[in-house]
Design a protein around this motif. Structure first.
Motif, PDB file in Angstrom:
ATOM      1  N   PHE A  16      -1.252  -0.610   3.927  1.00 36.71           N
ATOM      2  CA  PHE A  16      -1.412  -0.750   2.480  1.00 36.71           C
ATOM      3  C   PHE A  16      -0.838  -2.081   2.034  1.00 36.71           C
ATOM      4  N   SER A  17      -1.415  -2.609   0.984  1.00 40.69           N
ATOM      5  CA  SER A  17      -0.874  -3.853   0.439  1.00 40.69           C
ATOM      6  C   SER A  17       0.336  -3.524  -0.441  1.00 40.69           C
ATOM      7  N   LEU A  18       1.111  -4.514  -0.752  1.00 38.96           N
ATOM      8  CA  LEU A  18       2.302  -4.330  -1.576  1.00 38.96           C
ATOM      9  C   LEU A  18       1.931  -3.804  -2.964  1.00 38.96           C
ATOM     10  N   LEU A  19       0.852  -4.275  -3.521  1.00 42.63           N
ATOM     11  CA  LEU A  19       0.397  -3.830  -4.834  1.00 42.63           C
ATOM     12  C   LEU A  19       0.034  -2.343  -4.818  1.00 42.63           C
ATOM     13  N   GLU A  20      -0.630  -1.896  -3.787  1.00 44.76           N
ATOM     14  CA  GLU A  20      -0.997  -0.485  -3.676  1.00 44.76           C
ATOM     15  C   GLU A  20       0.249   0.403  -3.570  1.00 44.76           C
ATOM     16  N   VAL A  21       1.229  -0.046  -2.840  1.00 46.58           N
ATOM     17  CA  VAL A  21       2.472   0.713  -2.695  1.00 46.58           C
ATOM     18  C   VAL A  21       3.205   0.785  -4.034  1.00 46.58           C
ATOM     19  N   LEU A  22       3.255  -0.308  -4.772  1.00 44.91           N
ATOM     20  CA  LEU A  22       3.927  -0.316  -6.079  1.00 44.91           C
ATOM     21  C   LEU A  22       3.221   0.605  -7.078  1.00 44.91           C
ATOM     22  N   ILE A  23       1.916   0.614  -7.075  1.00 41.90           N
ATOM     23  CA  ILE A  23       1.161   1.505  -7.973  1.00 41.90           C
ATOM     24  C   ILE A  23       1.423   2.961  -7.605  1.00 41.90           C
ATOM     25  N   ALA A  24       1.433   3.260  -6.324  1.00 43.44           N
ATOM     26  CA  ALA A  24       1.702   4.633  -5.881  1.00 43.44           C
ATOM     27  C   ALA A  24       3.118   5.063  -6.273  1.00 43.44           C
ATOM     28  N   LEU A  25       4.082   4.176  -6.133  1.00 42.17           N
ATOM     29  CA  LEU A  25       5.460   4.495  -6.529  1.00 42.17           C
ATOM     30  C   LEU A  25       5.576   4.699  -8.042  1.00 42.17           C
ATOM     31  N   ALA A  26       4.864   3.923  -8.823  1.00 43.72           N
ATOM     32  CA  ALA A  26       4.894   4.078 -10.279  1.00 43.72           C
ATOM     33  C   ALA A  26       4.318   5.434 -10.686  1.00 43.72           C
ATOM     34  N   ILE A  27       3.204   5.808 -10.098  1.00 44.79           N
ATOM     35  CA  ILE A  27       2.593   7.111 -10.401  1.00 44.79           C
ATOM     36  C   ILE A  27       3.528   8.241  -9.980  1.00 44.79           C
ATOM     37  N   PHE A  28       4.107   8.114  -8.802  1.00 43.70           N
ATOM     38  CA  PHE A  28       5.040   9.141  -8.324  1.00 43.70           C
ATOM     39  C   PHE A  28       6.255   9.254  -9.245  1.00 43.70           C
TER      40      PHE A  28
END
Length: 176
Positions: A13-25
């Motif tokens: 995963f790219s860094l942006l995808e990980v940050l979006i997933a963490l924000a949603i979580f």
């Protein structure tokens, strides 16, 4: 072989995808934690409410079973104290005994004094009957109010009951 190695490096995963997933979580986790804390707080308040209700019911039953004579002396009587039950010794109670207060006929009818004087013959009979009934009802019906307070939380619970005084002599003389 170089192509296969390149595909393996791009498989994450790219860094942006990980940050979006963490924000949603984090949004969902915050909502769940908020809900759970509200449920725990509500459960604690409900448990205290049930405890105070049971203590108020106990004190009300003591008053009702105690065969206390309700007279003009006991009117507006206030009994305060603490419970003598293990685990509830800090809880305070207040018992008030009051006569039922009945409003005047003019307040019930919604008429002014001038309107009442215009129809005096009919109103005189109504007033006589109403005054007798008012006097009888005020002697028969009493209110007992029990308030229990937890001083630790300053939360209180009030329980009310109406009691009829069975040994009252009712005035049935409606002579005109």
């Amino acid at each position: 072989m170089a192509k296969r190695l390149k595909n393996k490096l791009q498989a994450g995963f790219s860094l942006l995808e990980v940050l979006i997933a963490l924000a949603i979580f984090s949004v969902y986790a915050t909502a769940i934690i908020f809900r759970v804390s509200n449920n725990v707080t509500g459960s604690m308040q409900m448990a205290e409410d049930i405890t105070l209700h049971n203590l108020a019911e106990l004190k009300m039953n003591e008053v009702l079973i105690g065969n206390k004579e309700f007279t003009n002396v006991t009117e507006n009587e206030v009994d305060t104290g603490k419970f003598d039950i293990e685990g509830y010794k800090e809880f305070q109670y207040e018992v008030k005994i009051r006569k039922m207060k009945f409003p005047d006929l003019t307040q019930i009818m919604g008429n002014s004094e001038e309107e009442n004087q215009q129809d005096q013959s009919n109103n005189a009979i109504q007033k006589l009957i109403f005054d007798k009934m008012k006097k009888n009802i005020e002697e028969i019906i009493w209110q007992v109010s029990v308030t229990v307070t937890n001083p630790a939380t300053e939360y209180s619970y009030q329980l009310n009951s109406w009691i009829n005084k069975s040994n009252v002599k009712i005035d049935t003389n409606f002579s005109f």
